[in-house]
Write a protein that holds these residues in place. Sequence first.
Motif, PDB file in Angstrom:
ATOM      1  N   TYR A  56       0.820  -1.222   0.000  1.00 47.26           N
ATOM      2  CA  TYR A  56       0.000   0.000   0.000  1.00 47.26           C
ATOM      3  C   TYR A  56       0.854   1.272   0.000  1.00 47.26           C
ATOM      4  CZ  TYR A  56      -3.549   3.343   1.574  1.00 47.26           C
ATOM      5  OH  TYR A  56      -4.383   4.424   1.680  1.00 47.26           O
ATOM      6  N   LEU A  57       1.883   1.312   0.845  1.00 46.07           N
ATOM      7  CA  LEU A  57       2.682   2.528   1.022  1.00 46.07           C
ATOM      8  C   LEU A  57       3.980   2.548   0.207  1.00 46.07           C
ATOM      9  CD1 LEU A  57       2.522   2.781   4.926  1.00 46.07           C
ATOM     10  CD2 LEU A  57       1.259   4.203   3.301  1.00 46.07           C
ATOM     11  N   GLY A  58       4.447   1.379  -0.188  1.00 44.24           N
ATOM     12  CA  GLY A  58       5.786   1.272  -0.766  1.00 44.24           C
ATOM     13  C   GLY A  58       6.760   0.962   0.363  1.00 44.24           C
ATOM     14  N   ARG A  59       7.855   0.296   0.031  1.00 44.10           N
ATOM     15  CA  ARG A  59       8.800  -0.162   1.054  1.00 44.10           C
ATOM     16  C   ARG A  59       9.395   0.995   1.848  1.00 44.10           C
ATOM     17  NH1 ARG A  59      10.920  -4.726   2.263  1.00 44.10           N
ATOM     18  NH2 ARG A  59      10.178  -5.739   0.388  1.00 44.10           N
ATOM     19  N   LYS A  60       9.941   1.997   1.180  1.00 43.97           N
ATOM     20  CA  LYS A  60      10.598   3.113   1.873  1.00 43.97           C
ATOM     21  C   LYS A  60       9.610   3.864   2.763  1.00 43.97           C
ATOM     22  CE  LYS A  60      13.207   7.330   1.005  1.00 43.97           C
ATOM     23  NZ  LYS A  60      13.735   8.224  -0.022  1.00 43.97           N
TER      24      LYS A  60
END
Length: 146
Positions: free
Chosen positions: A96-100
Amino acid sequence: MDEPFDYSEVPFDFGMCAAENCPSAAPCLRQIALKHTPENILFPRTLNPLAIKKGKGKCKYYKDATKVLNAVGFMRTVNALTLCVADTFRNRMIAYLGRKNYYLKRKGKLPLSLSEQKKVVTLAKELGVVLDEYFDGYIESYNWKI
């Protein structure tokens, strides 16, 4: 007395406004950001004045400068997860947010938007975690999203 304004929080792609005769100029975040632009920024991103005139009194680019309450950090939720669902939570939130952004937002380095807060709570409840408080803290900040 003017509230302190940190220009470093203004996103690079945020369009500012130089229409001083606009009736909505004082409470508009686009105007406030432009007034606090440092001198070393020679060409700030501004709206085309012709687009503003076309609106005939009502500005469709007006951005309310009211601060919103954003959650920061959700380590409280992560620590409440059981071992068997922790990977599921992490993987879905990364999707949902991206890894970073997942790791920055989890630790509280970046605030969570309202929709991101809802996602954390919904997913935690879906995985069996019910808490009184899901987030580590809250901060007031401007809503820069367009």
